[in-house]
Design a protein around this motif. Structure first.
Motif, PDB file in Angstrom:
ATOM      1  N   GLU A   1       8.805   7.016 -35.958  1.00  0.00           N
ATOM      2  CA  GLU A   1       8.130   7.800 -34.914  1.00  0.00           C
ATOM      3  C   GLU A   1       9.126   8.468 -33.972  1.00  0.00           C
ATOM      4  O   GLU A   1       8.892   9.577 -33.488  1.00  0.00           O
ATOM      5  CB  GLU A   1       7.187   6.906 -34.115  1.00  0.00           C
ATOM      6  CG  GLU A   1       6.446   7.691 -33.075  1.00  0.00           C
ATOM      7  CD  GLU A   1       5.490   6.846 -32.293  1.00  0.00           C
ATOM      8  OE1 GLU A   1       5.532   6.927 -31.059  1.00  0.00           O
ATOM      9  OE2 GLU A   1       4.718   6.102 -32.917  1.00  0.00           O
ATOM     10  N   LEU A   2      10.248   7.801 -33.711  1.00  0.00           N
ATOM     11  CA  LEU A   2      11.266   8.347 -32.816  1.00  0.00           C
ATOM     12  C   LEU A   2      12.116   9.432 -33.473  1.00  0.00           C
ATOM     13  O   LEU A   2      12.965  10.031 -32.817  1.00  0.00           O
ATOM     14  CB  LEU A   2      12.163   7.219 -32.302  1.00  0.00           C
ATOM     15  CG  LEU A   2      11.503   6.234 -31.343  1.00  0.00           C
ATOM     16  CD1 LEU A   2      12.368   5.010 -31.158  1.00  0.00           C
ATOM     17  CD2 LEU A   2      11.203   6.907 -30.008  1.00  0.00           C
ATOM     18  N   GLY A   3      11.900   9.650 -34.767  1.00  0.00           N
ATOM     19  CA  GLY A   3      12.640  10.699 -35.453  1.00  0.00           C
ATOM     20  C   GLY A   3      13.999  10.277 -35.976  1.00  0.00           C
ATOM     21  O   GLY A   3      14.855  11.127 -36.250  1.00  0.00           O
ATOM     22  N   VAL A   4      14.213   8.967 -36.134  1.00  0.00           N
ATOM     23  CA  VAL A   4      15.473   8.488 -36.698  1.00  0.00           C
ATOM     24  C   VAL A   4      15.527   8.912 -38.162  1.00  0.00           C
ATOM     25  O   VAL A   4      14.540   8.763 -38.891  1.00  0.00           O
ATOM     26  CB  VAL A   4      15.578   6.947 -36.565  1.00  0.00           C
ATOM     27  CG1 VAL A   4      16.836   6.417 -37.223  1.00  0.00           C
ATOM     28  CG2 VAL A   4      15.519   6.539 -35.094  1.00  0.00           C
ATOM     29  N   LYS A   5      16.670   9.443 -38.567  1.00  0.00           N
ATOM     30  CA  LYS A   5      16.822   9.898 -39.949  1.00  0.00           C
ATOM     31  C   LYS A   5      16.516   8.764 -40.919  1.00  0.00           C
ATOM     32  O   LYS A   5      16.818   7.605 -40.661  1.00  0.00           O
ATOM     33  CB  LYS A   5      18.233  10.419 -40.188  1.00  0.00           C
ATOM     34  CG  LYS A   5      18.511  11.695 -39.435  1.00  0.00           C
ATOM     35  CD  LYS A   5      19.922  12.170 -39.669  1.00  0.00           C
ATOM     36  CE  LYS A   5      20.172  13.432 -38.859  1.00  0.00           C
ATOM     37  NZ  LYS A   5      21.550  13.885 -38.963  1.00  0.00           N
ATOM     38  N   LYS A   6      15.911   9.138 -42.044  1.00  0.00           N
ATOM     39  CA  LYS A   6      15.440   8.151 -43.014  1.00  0.00           C
ATOM     40  C   LYS A   6      16.547   7.207 -43.463  1.00  0.00           C
ATOM     41  O   LYS A   6      16.350   5.995 -43.516  1.00  0.00           O
ATOM     42  CB  LYS A   6      14.808   8.850 -44.216  1.00  0.00           C
ATOM     43  CG  LYS A   6      14.162   7.897 -45.188  1.00  0.00           C
ATOM     44  CD  LYS A   6      13.430   8.628 -46.293  1.00  0.00           C
ATOM     45  CE  LYS A   6      12.720   7.652 -47.204  1.00  0.00           C
ATOM     46  NZ  LYS A   6      11.948   8.347 -48.237  1.00  0.00           N
ATOM     47  N   TRP A   7      17.727   7.707 -43.795  1.00  0.00           N
ATOM     48  CA  TRP A   7      18.815   6.844 -44.279  1.00  0.00           C
ATOM     49  C   TRP A   7      19.223   5.832 -43.216  1.00  0.00           C
ATOM     50  O   TRP A   7      19.510   4.689 -43.516  1.00  0.00           O
ATOM     51  CB  TRP A   7      20.021   7.665 -44.745  1.00  0.00           C
ATOM     52  CG  TRP A   7      20.815   8.301 -43.634  1.00  0.00           C
ATOM     53  CD1 TRP A   7      20.666   9.557 -43.122  1.00  0.00           C
ATOM     54  CD2 TRP A   7      21.868   7.687 -42.886  1.00  0.00           C
ATOM     55  NE1 TRP A   7      21.552   9.770 -42.102  1.00  0.00           N
ATOM     56  CE2 TRP A   7      22.313   8.645 -41.933  1.00  0.00           C
ATOM     57  CE3 TRP A   7      22.477   6.441 -42.920  1.00  0.00           C
ATOM     58  CZ2 TRP A   7      23.340   8.380 -41.038  1.00  0.00           C
ATOM     59  CZ3 TRP A   7      23.500   6.179 -42.018  1.00  0.00           C
ATOM     60  CH2 TRP A   7      23.923   7.144 -41.096  1.00  0.00           C
ATOM     61  N   LYS A   8      19.187   6.266 -41.955  1.00  0.00           N
ATOM     62  CA  LYS A   8      19.608   5.389 -40.866  1.00  0.00           C
ATOM     63  C   LYS A   8      18.553   4.321 -40.597  1.00  0.00           C
ATOM     64  O   LYS A   8      18.867   3.142 -40.444  1.00  0.00           O
ATOM     65  CB  LYS A   8      19.884   6.215 -39.604  1.00  0.00           C
ATOM     66  CG  LYS A   8      20.577   5.437 -38.516  1.00  0.00           C
ATOM     67  CD  LYS A   8      21.014   6.323 -37.364  1.00  0.00           C
ATOM     68  CE  LYS A   8      22.379   6.875 -37.652  1.00  0.00           C
ATOM     69  NZ  LYS A   8      23.024   7.471 -36.465  1.00  0.00           N
ATOM     70  N   ARG A   9      17.284   4.716 -40.534  1.00  0.00           N
ATOM     71  CA  ARG A   9      16.239   3.718 -40.247  1.00  0.00           C
ATOM     72  C   ARG A   9      16.100   2.723 -41.391  1.00  0.00           C
ATOM     73  O   ARG A   9      15.889   1.533 -41.153  1.00  0.00           O
ATOM     74  CB  ARG A   9      14.925   4.375 -39.875  1.00  0.00           C
ATOM     75  CG  ARG A   9      14.167   5.050 -40.941  1.00  0.00           C
ATOM     76  CD  ARG A   9      12.827   5.602 -40.421  1.00  0.00           C
ATOM     77  NE  ARG A   9      12.105   6.282 -41.457  1.00  0.00           N
ATOM     78  CZ  ARG A   9      12.029   7.595 -41.607  1.00  0.00           C
ATOM     79  NH1 ARG A   9      12.624   8.391 -40.748  1.00  0.00           N
ATOM     80  NH2 ARG A   9      11.346   8.114 -42.599  1.00  0.00           N
ATOM     81  N   LEU A  10      16.245   3.180 -42.635  1.00  0.00           N
ATOM     82  CA  LEU A  10      16.163   2.239 -43.768  1.00  0.00           C
ATOM     83  C   LEU A  10      17.354   1.289 -43.777  1.00  0.00           C
ATOM     84  O   LEU A  10      17.200   0.099 -44.071  1.00  0.00           O
ATOM     85  CB  LEU A  10      16.048   2.993 -45.089  1.00  0.00           C
ATOM     86  CG  LEU A  10      14.702   3.682 -45.326  1.00  0.00           C
ATOM     87  CD1 LEU A  10      14.725   4.488 -46.626  1.00  0.00           C
ATOM     88  CD2 LEU A  10      13.554   2.685 -45.331  1.00  0.00           C
TER      89      LEU A  10
END
Length: 139
Positions: A92-101
């Motif tokens: 929801e905060l817009g963290v890039k997919k690679w980083k949040r995963l």
């Protein structure tokens, strides 16, 4: 969605502890989580070697990390549910997919150490700062 801005203040005499100044809420898909002012967090618990990529108190994921810290310490929800809320909030905060995963899988693999280190009185104290309830229409 986060309701209210997360305002933090450095805890004097510490290297990496920050106090939540104003209360905030996170309304997720399944859970409504309220965190009171006064909660103390170290931000994202990232080994120092990775701080240039995942700084503990910077980046779009800071709010999610503070929420996750409160959820972990209070142990109101199962650990896996806390980690899923962390992932959801980062998205929801817009963290890039690679980083949040990467951050999500890190807490899934290594978060058990923190989870098991909690003492009963710490959990009870944390529960004074956080309230969790199911979203209406969900159980």
């Amino acid at each position: 969605m986060f309701i209210g801005n997360i305002v933090i203040d450095h805890v004097e005499g510490t290297t990496n502890s920050f106090e939540v100044v104003l209360p905030f809420r996170y309304k997720g898909k399944k859970w409504d989580v309220a965190v009171k002012g006064g909660w103390v967090s170290d931000g994202a618990s990232v080994p120092k070697i990775f701080w240039n990529i995942f700084p503990p108190v910077a980046g779009r994921y800071l709010e999610a990390a503070i929420l996750h810290d409160a959820l972990y310490k209070a142990e109101i929800l199962p650990r896996k549910e806390c980690d899923l809320l962390f992932l959801e909030a980062m998205e929801e905060l817009g963290v890039k997919k690679w980083k949040r995963l990467t951050m999500y899988y890190a807490v899934r693999m290594f978060g058990w150490r923190v989870w098991r280190s909690h003492k009963g009185e710490e959990v009870l104290k944390a529960r004074e700062y956080i309230k969790v309830k199911p979203m209406k229409g969900r159980k």
